[in-house]
Structure formats: structure tokens, C-alpha cells
Design a protein around this motif. Structure first.
Motif, PDB file in Angstrom:
ATOM      1  N   THR A 271       0.858  -1.184   0.000  1.00  0.00           N
ATOM      2  CA  THR A 271       0.000   0.000   0.000  1.00  0.00           C
ATOM      3  C   THR A 271       0.884   1.220   0.000  1.00  0.00           C
ATOM      4  OG1 THR A 271      -0.044   0.086   2.380  1.00  0.00           O
ATOM      5  CG2 THR A 271      -1.777  -1.204   1.318  1.00  0.00           C
ATOM      6  N   ASP A 272       0.310   2.299  -0.463  1.00  0.00           N
ATOM      7  CA  ASP A 272       1.090   3.525  -0.492  1.00  0.00           C
ATOM      8  C   ASP A 272       0.927   4.328   0.797  1.00  0.00           C
ATOM      9  OD1 ASP A 272      -1.494   3.659  -1.214  1.00  0.00           O
ATOM     10  OD2 ASP A 272      -1.268   5.329  -2.623  1.00  0.00           O
TER      11      ASP A 272
ATOM     12  N   TYR B 175      -9.759  -1.520  -0.813  1.00  0.00           N
ATOM     13  CA  TYR B 175     -10.105  -0.617   0.287  1.00  0.00           C
ATOM     14  C   TYR B 175      -9.455  -1.159   1.537  1.00  0.00           C
ATOM     15  CZ  TYR B 175     -13.752   0.659  -3.016  1.00  0.00           C
ATOM     16  OH  TYR B 175     -14.427   1.053  -4.121  1.00  0.00           O
ATOM     17  N   LEU B 176      -8.893  -0.271   2.311  1.00  0.00           N
ATOM     18  CA  LEU B 176      -8.205  -0.716   3.512  1.00  0.00           C
ATOM     19  C   LEU B 176      -8.895  -0.112   4.733  1.00  0.00           C
ATOM     20  CD1 LEU B 176      -5.814  -2.549   3.770  1.00  0.00           C
ATOM     21  CD2 LEU B 176      -4.337  -0.525   3.929  1.00  0.00           C
ATOM     22  N   TYR B 177      -9.339  -0.961   5.661  1.00  0.00           N
ATOM     23  CA  TYR B 177     -10.023  -0.476   6.859  1.00  0.00           C
ATOM     24  C   TYR B 177      -9.238  -0.864   8.090  1.00  0.00           C
ATOM     25  CZ  TYR B 177     -13.911   0.159   3.662  1.00  0.00           C
ATOM     26  OH  TYR B 177     -14.698   0.572   2.632  1.00  0.00           O
TER      27      TYR B 177
ATOM     28  N   GLU C  18     -12.813   1.714  10.101  1.00  0.00           N
ATOM     29  CA  GLU C  18     -12.783   2.995   9.398  1.00  0.00           C
ATOM     30  C   GLU C  18     -11.872   2.898   8.174  1.00  0.00           C
ATOM     31  OE1 GLU C  18     -14.320   5.847  10.455  1.00  0.00           O
ATOM     32  OE2 GLU C  18     -15.056   5.119  12.398  1.00  0.00           O
ATOM     33  N   LEU C  19     -12.263   3.587   7.112  1.00  0.00           N
ATOM     34  CA  LEU C  19     -11.480   3.566   5.875  1.00  0.00           C
ATOM     35  C   LEU C  19     -10.125   4.244   6.111  1.00  0.00           C
ATOM     36  CD1 LEU C  19     -11.623   2.833   2.847  1.00  0.00           C
ATOM     37  CD2 LEU C  19     -12.390   5.177   2.438  1.00  0.00           C
ATOM     38  N   LEU C  20      -9.030   3.579   5.665  1.00  0.00           N
ATOM     39  CA  LEU C  20      -7.707   4.146   5.861  1.00  0.00           C
ATOM     40  C   LEU C  20      -7.229   4.911   4.645  1.00  0.00           C
ATOM     41  CD1 LEU C  20      -5.922   1.271   7.761  1.00  0.00           C
ATOM     42  CD2 LEU C  20      -6.415   3.568   8.627  1.00  0.00           C
ATOM     43  N   SER C  21      -7.417   4.352   3.454  1.00  0.00           N
ATOM     44  CA  SER C  21      -6.864   5.042   2.287  1.00  0.00           C
ATOM     45  C   SER C  21      -7.899   5.126   1.178  1.00  0.00           C
ATOM     46  CB  SER C  21      -5.648   4.275   1.775  1.00  0.00           C
ATOM     47  OG  SER C  21      -6.005   2.923   1.577  1.00  0.00           O
TER      48      SER C  21
END
Lengths: 355, 322, 303
Positions: free
Chosen positions: A265-266, A345-347, A352-355
Motif C-alpha cells: 500500500t502507499d 479498500y483498507l479499513y 474505518e477507511l484508511l486510504s
């Protein structure tokens, strides 16, 4: 016609002396002329929110504004709202005409003007040939139109709809959906629409407020709601079949999946447990080992639905769903589920959504 | 008083009440509720509940004619319960009429309620699937819509030794020896009247049972039939459990009806309730004590309260059903 | 349409096999046990009305014939003499007492309907202090005997000058009837959907407008039931008129009937004619509005 924005500020509603919390700290802005949908499962508090806006309930805490006017203590009639009920709530002892005339009558509108406005409303809804009938003689769709006519006839500033299409059959529902949307934009009236049907919400709403457990989880335009669900709950609620969530651990800018493999992930170097979300339509099923990101599993079942096919893949004992236009894989095949890192999608561990 | 101050005390008062109650009051709604309730409840209070309380309190007072004269404690109660017109202990133990209005009223209840209930159920079952059941039911129910005073006179007519059809019937079937004036024979008169009461009330219980039977899903009976249940088993296993709740209602209404009996007895036997009060009931004794010379208001109240005491468990049962 | 029907569509009527007349008749007739049930049922129903048939016969025949049994039909004389005598009855002519009964009954019914509906509405819809207590009191009065309120009302009416007046008796009837009417209408109004009232509120109706334009019309069938049942009860009432009506020109019809018995030989013809005249009104009302009467009766006690 007077147009009105609606604003709910920290509105809570308790029932049974605080035993039941129907709404908790709801904040919502509905703009002038906007079509806002309250979407949520049953018991999520969306109908209570609508009834608070209507004035059928008074908030336990918080304030409700129509434009600049605080309306907490105003009766429903003072708020000049119109409401369409799930079961239409037509007065059974009055004719269609009597039903539509009722809101004008109790407001002492002159008979001549009444006639004009009834004609206008019934022509708009194509029910001018039903005027003398009783509600019991009408079909579901006709009742729906009568209740809409009764709502618009007195030119309300806010239009409230509580699951108005849920008692109609599938075909009629599609028809009324576009008709309602047309009516609302023609009249340019602010509308709040409650439904549990996400397809209805996506197709009709200018914006959608997703509700769960008495509070609003996310307010966004349909496209954004689908593209950027802010929590895992919203992510799984929007979309059919729902988004796949894979457990993993984030470490040094990459996510290691519990089922094996990793995705870079960035995001920054924070670490912790995360959920990786991929929509079924963003997977590609392949039998060849791919070069990009993928997870590996065994085909459990294949559901051909005509338009598309759903492939259920068992990954480390959990089912991951993929949506494919067509497929040749069969039960028992070892497959790779390919995805693009831009579709991920990263939670975090709180959802909660991270990115 | 100037307007402002009135206004401000008004606001003050509403706020103070809200403070006391600890929550906000919807004054518009409160006012509407009062407007709806007050006219009806005022009349109810003045002409039903008030007089009822008056009787409860008055039963502990002596009366000078119709006016309260002084507190006497339980004296009215003692006198009434030892009054042979209310309970005649000697005759009661010998089971000989007159036994007094209270035992006679209770005896009436014991005989009347089961008989009218069973007959009503029987007729409802008999008529249930016949063509023309509506006409049959109307005929049986007719007596219940008739003034009870007419019922009393009709019974007098039916049991008349000369012109009465009951004695005529006895003559036809060769029981000449049984012919008599049924309502003036002290030891049998009350049974003849109870039969008349059953005649009337059967229509009522039949009506309730009929509507309960009509609401039974016929598929249940058909499936029982396919399972091989005969008529008796079908009644026992399906019909009875489904109409059983109605039985409670029928029994309670029957008891209330018997408790209120007045006109039938008055029409058949005058204010004394037959020769020497042999079929007098409580209601009749209230009337005699309160409105016949000599006026004994306290006693009338006690007798009416005895009726209420019998009715209270019935009221409690109704309240529980609600 | 006919042409569109396909060949394998089912025929509209069952195929007619040719049956001879006797077989047809045999099919149409009930089976033997069923026929026996019909016979028993009709027999019992007729038995139930025999006393009333006797009353009707007696009202049209001279006393000399009634004495020997109204069921003897040979040499029967039909006469209206008994009716004329009843309408002219010296103590209180039926022509007067029937009108008195109507004067008391009609307002008693109308007022109890309106006030009862008004009280029933908050009981069905709103919460207010003492609601449970009031409700239980209403039930107690419904089960209590009318004698219980006679003494208090006697004194009240005497003190207010309403004793021995139409108005006094009407008020007693209204106060006494309101209990069951409230309970009955409350049960009915519990079935009024919340949405109807909410829709009306949003449409801008006040609570009073909602009552008048939504609640009352919705209750119409129940109100008819109340009207029929309350009418028969008030019309048939015997105890209250006996206590509160003392002037012979104010006597009500049921009250006068026992007086027609006379001293020695009961004049059955006169009693029968008076009874028929008195019961005709409630019985006819029952027959015409039977649906509402029975539905109301069942609902009033069974719910």
C-alpha cells in the motif's frame, strides 16, 4: 413555491423514558430542492428520523431547522410538510377526490381554488378519471398515485416519503421510481425518502444517508458511496453481492493477508490489524498463476445468473465472492482471484477507511 | 386584573407543573384530551360513579327517610343479613321457600347459567351448517331483544292454569294431574321462572357461540375428518378448544344478567316477588326497601352492595381480559 | 375471446351426465340424518317462539276465547278491541306511554353515542394520568346492577328538581350507558390505523377536526351498533322508569304493562296487546339492523 433546506443538529430521540434509543446524535443537512434518501436496514432509525422531520415526534435532544427557522415545537401542519406513508393512509370513508381535497379543506382553501388545484394534481399523476372512486376500489398503484396527489396538492415545502414503493409489485415499483423522480424534479421540492432498498436509493437519491443503529454512518452521492464507503459496515451494506473483507496485518507499507500473500500500500508505515476490502466485480478469476496481486483458493460453487455469474471461492475456509461476465471454472478447480491495487479498500481494526 | 399578569401567571403555572412532573407537557394535547373526556366523564361521575360511592358510604349511615341521619357503623349490614327477606336461615337449612332473596338469587344463578350456556352451545352447533340458520337464530334470539317485563308477563301467561299453553300441553300428553298454577306454588314457582330465564338467555349464548363457530377455519375440521376423527372427537379436539374462551364470556354475562333480574320477577309476581317473596331476588328487595313504604334506605344500599360484591370478581375478570 | 381459447382449456361447467328425474331429486334432497337435523332444528326454533305466537294470538282474540287456550283455532274471532283498549288504557294510555318512551329513548341514545365516542377516543389513543383507574371504574359499573345507583340518583334528581321529568330519566340513562359505550368504542378505535390520524395531522387538521372528519366517520359501523343496542336497552328499561317516573302522564310503556294485569281475572287480551305494542319497536329494529346488533353484541362482550 417556498423551498426549504432542512438541518438536523445533534438530534436524538429516546422512547420509553430512555429505554429505547431510536436516534442518537443525528446530524444531517438537506439542501433546497434536493432528493435525499435515508437508507438503512429495518430498525436503523430511518423512519424515526423522517417522523422527527415531519413533526410527528419531538426530539429528545438537539434541534431541527427548516431554513433558518427552528421547528422543534411546530406541529406537522405548521411545518408545511407532506408525507406519503408506506400503506398510503388514504381515508377509507372518503372518495379519491375527498382524500385529495382534505388538506385544502382543513386549511380553508376556497372551493374554486380547490377544484383548480385538484385538477392540476390529478392530471399530473394521471388519475383524473378516478375522482369519484373509494380507496378500496383502487389498485395498489392507483392508491399510491392518490396519496402522492394528496401530498403535492397543497404545495408543501418539504416532501417526506416513508418506503412508498414497498407495497407495490416489482414492475410497478420500477415505473413509479422514475415517475417519483420526475415529479420531484419538476416541482423542485425538497424530498426526504426512506427506504431499505439500496437499488431504489442509488437510482433516485441526489445524495444518500446510510443509517445504522440510530445514527448516520455516511452521507454521500450514490457514486461516491459505492466508490468510497467510509466504514466496513457501509461497504458491506452497499453493493450486491457485498464487498469481500479479508483479514490481514499491515506492516512496513504492505498488508500481509491471513490467507497468504501480501499487497503493498502507499500508506505510511503504521502497523496493525486491518481488513482488506475488494468488491466481487473487481476480481478476475483465473486458473493461471498471475503476475499481479491475487489470492488463491478452490471454487466452491458457481451461480450463473444470466447477466453475470457469481463464483464462490473458498479461501482458507472462508468464502470469497467474485462476479464474472462468464466463466468456465467448475467446482473443485484451483483458481486465482486477481485484483488491481487501485480497487482495494483498507479499513483499520475499528472498521474505518484508511486510504 | 391586567392581562399581562394573568398571562405571566399562566406561563408560570404551566412551567411549575412541568417542573413538578419533571417532563415537558404538550399543553395542546392535554387540553384536547380534557375537552374529549370532560362532558362524558362528568355525566358518568354524576349519575353512575357518584351514586355508587353514595351507596357504599351510605350503607354505614342511618337514614331519616331519604336523608342521612347519622353514622351507625355496621348496623345496617347486621340488620340486613339477619332479615328473613334477604336470608331466611331456617328455611334455607330446610331448603324450603322462601329462603330469602340472596339464596334465591344465587340458586337462580346456579341453575340458569349452566343451562343457558349448554343449550346455547347445543343450538349453535345444531344450526351451524344448516341452510336458513339465520332465520333459525333470529327466532331463538327474539326473546333477548324483548323487554324483560314482557318476558315476565309472557311467563305468567304460559303457566296460567286455564289459558296457559304449558298446562294445555300437559293435558294433551295425558298428565292432567300435573296441571296447576305453576307460579303460585311456593316450592316450585322459582324453577318455573328460571326455566323462563333460560328460555331468553339461551338466544344470547347461542349468538356468541355461533360467531365463535363461524370463525373456525373449516380446513381444520376437514383435516381432522381426513385424519379419521368422528363427530365427537372433532368436537372435543377442535371445536371445544376454539370456543372455550367464549364460554367464559357467556358465563360472566349470564351471571350479570341473573344478578340484574328485576322486571321478570316484578311482572310475574308483583313487588313482593311471588306469594310471600318465594321467588324474590336482590334487585326487587332494593326496590322494596328504598321506594316502598316503609323506606329503609340503608338496607337498600346494603342489598345493592351485596349485588356489587358478587359482581366485582366478574368485573375483575373482564378487566383482566382487556 | 372464444376463439382464443385453446382446445385443452377446461370446460366452464362440469360435464352434464343425463340423470333421470328421480336421481336428480334424490341428489338435491338432504341425506336422512341431515333431514332429521333439519326437523329437530326447525322444531326447536319454533318451540322457542311459541310463547310469542301465543302473545300475538291473544292480542287479536277476545278474552272469552283466550281463556280456553289460544291454540284452539276453531271458531276463532279476530278483533282489534284489545289494541284499542290498550291504547286507551285508563291509568296511562299506550298512545301516550309509547310517545313518552320515545321521548326518553331517542335523546338518551344520541347523547350517549356522541359523549361515549368522545371519551373513547383518548382512551384508545393517548396516555393520561388515572387512565387505568378510570378504565377499571368503567368496567365495574358495566358489571354492577342498576339498583346500586338508584338511591343516589333519586336524591340528586329530587334536589335539582329533575325528579319525575323526562330530562332526569334521560340523564340517568346517559350516565349509566356511557360505561359500556366507552369500552365498546375504545375497542373499536384501537383498530383505527395510526397512519390515518398522522396523515390528517400532516394535512393540517386539528385534533378536533381529526375527531370529526376521521374518527367519527371511521367509527360509523360501531356507532350504529351502539345505537341499536342502546336503543333496545333504554326502550326496554323497566327499573329506572319505575323509580324516577311517578306521574301517570309521564309513565313509560314497559312500566305500565304490569298494571294492565288487573285485580282478579287477568285480561290477557289487554296485556298481550300492550306487550306487542311495546316490544314491536325494539324487535323490528333488531330485525332490520340485525347485522349491526349481533356484531355489536359479540364485539361488546367478546373482545
Amino acid at each position: 413555491m417556498a423551498m426549504t433546506g432542512i438541518s438536523l443538529q445533534n438530534v436524538s430521540k429516546h422512547f420509553d423514558a430512555g429505554e429505547t434509543v431510536a436516534n442518537h446524535q443525528v446530524n444531517l443537512e438537506v439542501e433546497d430542492g434536493e432528493f435525499l434518501v435515508l437508507l438503512g436496514p429495518s430498525g436503523s432509525g430511518k423512519t424515526t428520523t423522517l417522523r422527527l422531520i415531519a413533526g410527528l415526534e419531538t426530539p429528545t435532544e438537539g434541534d431541527i431547522y427548516f431554513g433558518d427557522r427552528r421547528v422543534n415545537d411546530d406541529s406537522p401542519s405548521d411545518r408545511n410538510v407532506a408525507m406519503v406513508f408506506q400503506n398510503y393512509a388514504l381515508y377509507p370513508h372518503m372518495s379519491v377526490k375527498g382524500n385529495i381535497a382534505y388538506p385544502l379543506k382543513v386549511r380553508d382553501v376556497t372551493p374554486e381554488e380547490r377544484e383548480d388545484r385538484i385538477r392540476e394534481a390529478t392530471e399530473l399523476l394521471h388519475i383524473d378519471d378516478l375522482l369519484e372512486k373509494k380507496p378500496a376500489e383502487l389498485s395498489g398503484g392507483q392508491r399510491q398515485r392518490v396519496s402522492l396527489a394528496r401530498a403535492i396538492v397543497r404545495k408543501p415545502s418539504v416532501f417526506l416519503l416513508d418506503e412508498p414503493l414497498s407495497n407495490l409489485d416489482a414492475k410497478l415499483r420500477l415505473e413509479m421510481r422514475s415517475e417519483l423522480k420526475r415529479l420531484q424534479s419538476e416541482l423542485g421540492i425538497t424530498a426526504v425518502y426512506v427506504t431499505h432498498n439500496q437499488e431504489e436509493a442509488m437510482s433516485m437519491g441526489d445524495r444518500i444517508a446510510v443509517m445504522n443503529e440510530g445514527t448516520i454512518r455516511q452521507v454521500a452521492e450514490p457514486e461516491e458511496l459505492y466508490r468510497r464507503p467510509k466504514t466496513t459496515w457501509v461497504a458491506r451494506f452497499i453493493g450486491s453481492p457485498p464487498m469481500n473483507l479479508l483479514q490481514g496485518t499491515r506492516r512496513n507499507g504492505a498488508v500481509e493477508l491471513a490467507s497468504g500473500g501480501s499487497v503493498s500500500t502507499d500508506a505510511d508505515g503504521a502497523s496493525g490489524d486491518v481488513s482488506l476490502g475488494v468488491r466481487p466485480e473487481d476480481f478476475t478469476v483465473s486458473t493461471e498463476p498471475p503476475s499481479g496481486y491475487s489470492i488463491q483458493g478452490t471454487v466452491d460453487t458457481v451461480e450463473p445468473l444470466g447477466e453475470y455469474t457469481i463464483v464462490n471461492v473458498s479461501v482458507e475456509g472462508r468464502i470469497v465472492k467474485a462476479k464474472e461476465p462468464t466463466t468456465t471454472v467448475e467446482r473443485g478447480d484451483d483458481v486465482y482471484l486477481l485484483f488491481d491495487d487501485s480497487d482495494v479498500y483498507l479499513y483499520d481494526d475499528r472498521g474505518e477507511l484508511l486510504s | 386584573m391586567p392581562m399581562e399578569s394573568q398571562e405571566s401567571t399562566g406561563v408560570d403555572l404551566t412551567e411549575r407543573i412541568e417542573g413538578l412532573l419533571g417532563y415537558e407537557v404538550d399543553w395542546d394535547k392535554t387540553k384536547a384530551i380534557l375537552v374529549f373526556l370532560l362532558p362524558g366523564l362528568t355525566l358518568f361521575g354524576l349519575f353512575s360513579f357518584g351514586p355508587m360511592l353514595y351507596s357504599v358510604v351510605g350503607s354505614f349511615f342511618a337514614f331519616d327517610g331519604f336523608d342521612v341521619a347519622g353514622f351507625v357503623g355496621l348496623q345496617n349490614w347486621e340488620e340486613t343479613l339477619t332479615d328473613p327477606l334477604i336470608i331466611n336461615w331456617d328455611n334455607l337449612l330446610a331448603f324450603e321457600f322462601p329462603m330469602g332473596a340472596l339464596p334465591q338469587n344465587i340458586l337462580w344463578m346456579i341453575l340458569h347459567v349452566p343451562a343457558s350456556t349448554l343449550l346455547g352451545l347445543g343450538l349453535a352447533l345444531l344450526f351451524a351448517d344448516l341452510k336458513g340458520k339465520r332465520i333459525l337464530r333470529t327466532l331463538v334470539f327474539l326473546g333477548f331483544t324483548t323487554p324483560t317485563v314482557v318476558i315476565g308477563l309472557v311467563l305468567l301467561f304460559v303457566y296460567d292454569p286455564q289459558a296457559g299453553i304449558f298446562n294445555g300441553f300437559l293435558r294433551v300428553i295425558g298428565m292432567e294431574g300435573m296441571v296447576r298454577d305453576w307460579l303460585s306454588r311456593p316450592q316450585i314457582a322459582i324453577y318455573a321462572l328460571v326455566a323462563g330465564g333460560v328460555w331468553v338467555q339461551t338466544g344470547f349464548s347461542m349468538l356468541l357461540y355461533s360467531s365463535a363457530l363461524a370463525s373456525i377455519d373449516p380446513a381444520l375440521l376437514e383435516s381432522a375428518r381426513i385424519d379419521g376423527a368422528g363427530p365427537f372427537k372433532r368436537f372435543k379436539d377442535i371445536i371445544w378448544p376454539l370456543v372455550k374462551p367464549v364460554t367464559a364470556v357467556v358465563v360472566i354475562m349470564g351471571m350479570i344478567w341473573v344478578l340484574r333480574i328485576f322486571a321478570i320477577v316484578y311482572a310475574a309476581g308483583g313487588p313482593s316477588g311471588g306469594p310471600n317473596h318465594v321467588y324474590s331476588v336482590l334487585g326487587l328487595e332494593v326496590f322494596n326497601s328504598a321506594f316502598q313504604v316503609p323506606v329503609e334506605y340503608g338496607k337498600a344500599m346494603v342489598v345493592a352492595l351485596i349485588e356489587l360484591i358478587i359482581a366485582l370478581p366478574l368485573a375483575a375478570y373482564i378487566a383482566r381480559m382487556e | 375471446m372464444e376463439e382464443e381459447r385453446t382446445l385443452d382449456a377446461p370446460p366452464e361447467t362440469a360435464p352434464q351426465t343425463d340423470l333421470d328425474l328421480w336421481t336428480k331429486i334424490r341428489y338435491a334432497l338432504p341425506t336422512l340424518p341431515r333431514a332429521a337435523r333439519y326437523a329437530i332444528a326447525i322444531g326447536l326454533a319454533v318451540l322457542w317462539v311459541v310463547p310469542f305466537i301465543g302473545l300475538l294470538m291473544a292480542s287479536f282474540r277476545p278474552l272469552s276465547e283466550i281463556i280456553h287456550g289460544w291454540w284452539h283455532l276453531e271458531g276463532m274471532t279476530l278483533t282489534l278491541e284489545n289494541y284499542w283498549a290498550a291504547l286507551d288504557f285508563s291509568t296511562a294510555p299506550m298512545s301516550r306511554t309509547l310517545i313518552n318512551t320515545a321521548i326518553v329513548t331517542v335523546p338518551s341514545v344520541m347523547v350517549v353515542m356522541l359523549l361515549g365516542a368522545m371519551v373513547a377516543y383518548p382512551f384508545a389513543r393517548f396516555d393520561f394520568p388515572l387512565k387505568k383507574t378510570l378504565f377499571f371504574i368503567l368496567i365495574i359499573v358495566m358489571a354492577a346492577p342498576p339498583e346500586l345507583v338508584a338511591m343516589g340518583n333519586y336524591n340528586t334528581l329530587r334536589e335539582t328538581g329533575l325528579f319525575d321529568t323526562y330530562l332526569g330519566l334521560i340523564l340517568v340513562h346517559v350516565g349509566w350507558g356511557i360505561g359500556w359505550v366507552v369500552l365498546f368504542l375504545r375497542n373499536f378505535l384501537l383498530g383505527l390505523p395510526d397512519e390515518l390520524e398522522e396523515a390528517a395531522r400532516i394535512d393540517g387538521a386539528s385534533r378536533y377536526q381529526i375527531f370529526r372528519t376521521i374518527v367519527l366517520p371511521f367509527s360509523a359501523p360501531a356507532l350504529v351498533s351502539v345505537a341499536v343496542i342502546q336503543f333496545t336497552w333504554v326502550w326496554n328499561a323497566f327499573f329506572f322508569p319505575m323509580v324516577f317516573m311517578r306521574s301517570s302522564e309521564l309513565y313509560l310503556a314497559p312500566q305500565v304493562l304490569p298494571m294492565m294485569k288487573g285485580r282478579l281475572q287477568i285480561d290477557w287480551g289487554l296485556v298481550a296487546a300492550g306487550s306487542i305494542l311495546t316490544m314491536a319497536v325494539p324487535v323490528l329494529l333488531f330485525i332490520v339492523l340485525q347485522r349491526y346488533y349481533t356484531r355489536g353484541m359479540v364485539a361488546a362482550v367478546a373482545d
